[in-house]
Motif scaffolding. Sequence first.
Motif, PDB file in Angstrom:
ATOM      1  N   VAL A   1      16.604  28.715  85.812  1.00 32.84           N
ATOM      2  CA  VAL A   1      17.991  28.439  85.448  1.00 32.84           C
ATOM      3  C   VAL A   1      18.109  28.255  83.943  1.00 32.84           C
ATOM      4  N   LEU A   2      19.209  28.750  83.393  1.00 28.92           N
ATOM      5  CA  LEU A   2      19.536  28.550  81.993  1.00 28.92           C
ATOM      6  C   LEU A   2      20.513  27.388  81.877  1.00 28.92           C
ATOM      7  N   ASN A   3      20.189  26.438  81.001  1.00 29.38           N
ATOM      8  CA  ASN A   3      21.065  25.315  80.687  1.00 29.38           C
ATOM      9  C   ASN A   3      21.321  24.426  81.904  1.00 29.38           C
ATOM     10  N   SER A   4      22.140  23.381  81.693  1.00 26.92           N
ATOM     11  CA  SER A   4      22.379  22.423  82.778  1.00 26.92           C
ATOM     12  C   SER A   4      23.855  22.172  83.043  1.00 26.92           C
ATOM     13  N   SER A   5      24.719  22.515  82.101  1.00 26.31           N
ATOM     14  CA  SER A   5      26.144  22.265  82.312  1.00 26.31           C
ATOM     15  C   SER A   5      26.979  23.287  81.542  1.00 26.31           C
ATOM     16  N   PRO A   6      27.386  24.379  82.219  1.00 26.17           N
ATOM     17  CA  PRO A   6      27.057  24.734  83.601  1.00 26.17           C
ATOM     18  C   PRO A   6      25.677  25.359  83.699  1.00 26.17           C
ATOM     19  N   MET A   7      25.163  25.438  84.917  1.00 25.54           N
ATOM     20  CA  MET A   7      23.884  26.091  85.166  1.00 25.54           C
ATOM     21  C   MET A   7      24.121  27.570  85.471  1.00 25.54           C
ATOM     22  N   HIS A   8      23.279  28.424  84.889  1.00 26.89           N
ATOM     23  CA  HIS A   8      23.362  29.860  85.115  1.00 26.89           C
ATOM     24  C   HIS A   8      22.015  30.318  85.676  1.00 26.89           C
ATOM     25  N   TYR A   9      21.987  30.667  86.944  1.00 25.74           N
ATOM     26  CA  TYR A   9      20.728  31.017  87.598  1.00 25.74           C
ATOM     27  C   TYR A   9      20.352  32.472  87.329  1.00 25.74           C
ATOM     28  N   LEU A  10      19.087  32.669  86.931  1.00 25.40           N
ATOM     29  CA  LEU A  10      18.494  34.000  86.834  1.00 25.40           C
ATOM     30  C   LEU A  10      17.645  34.303  88.058  1.00 25.40           C
ATOM     31  N   ILE A  11      17.044  33.273  88.634  1.00 26.20           N
ATOM     32  CA  ILE A  11      16.285  33.378  89.880  1.00 26.20           C
ATOM     33  C   ILE A  11      16.668  32.164  90.713  1.00 26.20           C
ATOM     34  N   TYR A  12      16.970  32.369  91.988  1.00 29.42           N
ATOM     35  CA  TYR A  12      17.369  31.236  92.823  1.00 29.42           C
ATOM     36  C   TYR A  12      16.604  31.262  94.144  1.00 29.42           C
ATOM     37  N   ALA A  13      15.684  30.316  94.287  1.00 28.90           N
ATOM     38  CA  ALA A  13      14.911  30.169  95.530  1.00 28.90           C
ATOM     39  C   ALA A  13      14.346  31.510  95.998  1.00 28.90           C
ATOM     40  N   LYS A  14      13.777  32.252  95.049  1.00 32.13           N
ATOM     41  CA  LYS A  14      13.200  33.566  95.352  1.00 32.13           C
ATOM     42  C   LYS A  14      11.942  33.400  96.190  1.00 32.13           C
ATOM     43  N   PRO A  15      11.888  33.949  97.407  1.00 31.18           N
ATOM     44  CA  PRO A  15      10.689  33.782  98.242  1.00 31.18           C
ATOM     45  C   PRO A  15       9.485  34.501  97.655  1.00 31.18           C
ATOM     46  N   MET A  16       8.326  33.842  97.738  1.00 32.19           N
ATOM     47  CA  MET A  16       7.052  34.442  97.366  1.00 32.19           C
ATOM     48  C   MET A  16       6.030  34.161  98.455  1.00 32.19           C
ATOM     49  N   LYS A  17       5.417  35.210  98.949  1.00 27.03           N
ATOM     50  CA  LYS A  17       4.387  35.050  99.964  1.00 27.03           C
ATOM     51  C   LYS A  17       3.096  34.544  99.331  1.00 27.03           C
ATOM     52  N   ALA A  18       2.228  34.020 100.145  1.00 27.57           N
ATOM     53  CA  ALA A  18       0.925  33.555  99.669  1.00 27.57           C
ATOM     54  C   ALA A  18       0.213  34.669  98.909  1.00 27.57           C
ATOM     55  N   ASN A  19      -0.301  34.341  97.736  1.00 24.42           N
ATOM     56  CA  ASN A  19      -1.092  35.252  96.903  1.00 24.42           C
ATOM     57  C   ASN A  19      -0.309  36.453  96.380  1.00 24.42           C
ATOM     58  N   GLN A  20       0.999  36.374  96.401  1.00 27.78           N
ATOM     59  CA  GLN A  20       1.828  37.492  95.950  1.00 27.78           C
ATOM     60  C   GLN A  20       2.074  37.435  94.446  1.00 27.78           C
ATOM     61  N   THR A  21       2.127  38.617  93.810  1.00 30.05           N
ATOM     62  CA  THR A  21       2.529  38.741  92.416  1.00 30.05           C
ATOM     63  C   THR A  21       3.840  39.509  92.355  1.00 30.05           C
ATOM     64  N   LEU A  22       4.790  38.981  91.568  1.00 32.47           N
ATOM     65  CA  LEU A  22       6.091  39.623  91.411  1.00 32.47           C
ATOM     66  C   LEU A  22       6.385  39.852  89.934  1.00 32.47           C
ATOM     67  N   VAL A  23       6.940  41.014  89.636  1.00 28.04           N
ATOM     68  CA  VAL A  23       7.532  41.274  88.332  1.00 28.04           C
ATOM     69  C   VAL A  23       9.041  41.152  88.523  1.00 28.04           C
ATOM     70  N   ILE A  24       9.648  40.151  87.887  1.00 23.89           N
ATOM     71  CA  ILE A  24      11.069  39.891  88.088  1.00 23.89           C
ATOM     72  C   ILE A  24      11.879  40.836  87.205  1.00 23.89           C
ATOM     73  N   PRO A  25      12.868  41.548  87.784  1.00 20.03           N
ATOM     74  CA  PRO A  25      13.607  42.561  87.014  1.00 20.03           C
ATOM     75  C   PRO A  25      14.661  41.936  86.107  1.00 20.03           C
ATOM     76  N   ILE A  26      14.192  41.261  85.070  1.00 21.71           N
ATOM     77  CA  ILE A  26      15.077  40.648  84.083  1.00 21.71           C
ATOM     78  C   ILE A  26      14.662  41.171  82.719  1.00 21.71           C
ATOM     79  N   SER A  27      15.607  41.741  81.990  1.00 22.58           N
ATOM     80  CA  SER A  27      15.275  42.279  80.667  1.00 22.58           C
ATOM     81  C   SER A  27      16.444  42.092  79.725  1.00 22.58           C
TER      82      SER A  27
END
Length: 212
Positions: free
Chosen positions: A48-74
Motif C-alpha cells: 500500500v502507498l501512504n496511509s490517508s488515503p491508502m492506495h493499494y498496489l497489491i491487496y491480499a495477493k495469494p501465494m502458494k508455498a515456495n512460489q515466486t511471483l513477478v508482480i506486474p507493476i511498472s
Amino acid sequence: MAVVKIYGDGLPTTASTTMFTGKTDKTCIIKSIILCNVNSVDTTVTMVLNSSPMHYLIYAKPMKANQTLVIPISDIVISPGETIRMWCSAPYVNARVTAEERDGAPLALGLNSFRVSMPASSTPTTMVPALSYSRLVKSLVLCNVTGTAQTVTIRFGWSGDNCNLINKYTISANDTVLIPFADMIITPNEFIEGWCSASGAVHAHIVMQVVT
C-alpha cells in the motif's frame, strides 16, 4: 538517474512497518517487484502507498508455498515524503523492489500521477482531468481489493462508448494487473474516465509524462 534497491529482505507480518519513504527532492519510479514465499504454507501479500488515503498496489495477493511471483507493476511514481508499506499474512515472504531515482519532484520532471478508488456507476467519473497540454500514458495499474472478481470500464479522450479502450474487463479476486498502454497519447483537453462493478473495489494508478 540512478537504479536503486528500495527493499530487499523478508516482509513483516504486520501492516505497521514502513519499508520506504520518498526522499526529499527525489522521485522514485518503481521498475520491478519480485516476491518469493519461502514457507511451506500458503500466504498472502499486501502493498500500500501512504496511509490517508491508502492506495493499494497489491491487496491480499495469494501465494502458494515456495512460489515466486513477478508482480506486474511498472513506472509507479513515489513522490518525496510518500510511504510504501508491504507485509505478508504468514512468514516468510522475501521481497526485492528495484526502482529508478531521479533528482527533483515529479511535476518538475514532467510526471503526472493519478490514484483513484474507482466508483461503481454507469455514469462515468473523471479519473484524469483534461489539461491544456499533451501527455503520454506511461503506466496503468489496476488492483482488485476484494475477494471477488470485478469488472472495469475506462474511456480515454472523451465521454461515450466510442472512447472505451477497456470495456467490462474482468479482474480476478485480489489480483493486480498492468495494462500495456505505454506511450499512448492523451492530447490537449482530453481526459480519462471510468468505473468498476462495485464502489471502491478497484484502485487505479495512472502515470503520465508531459509531452513538450
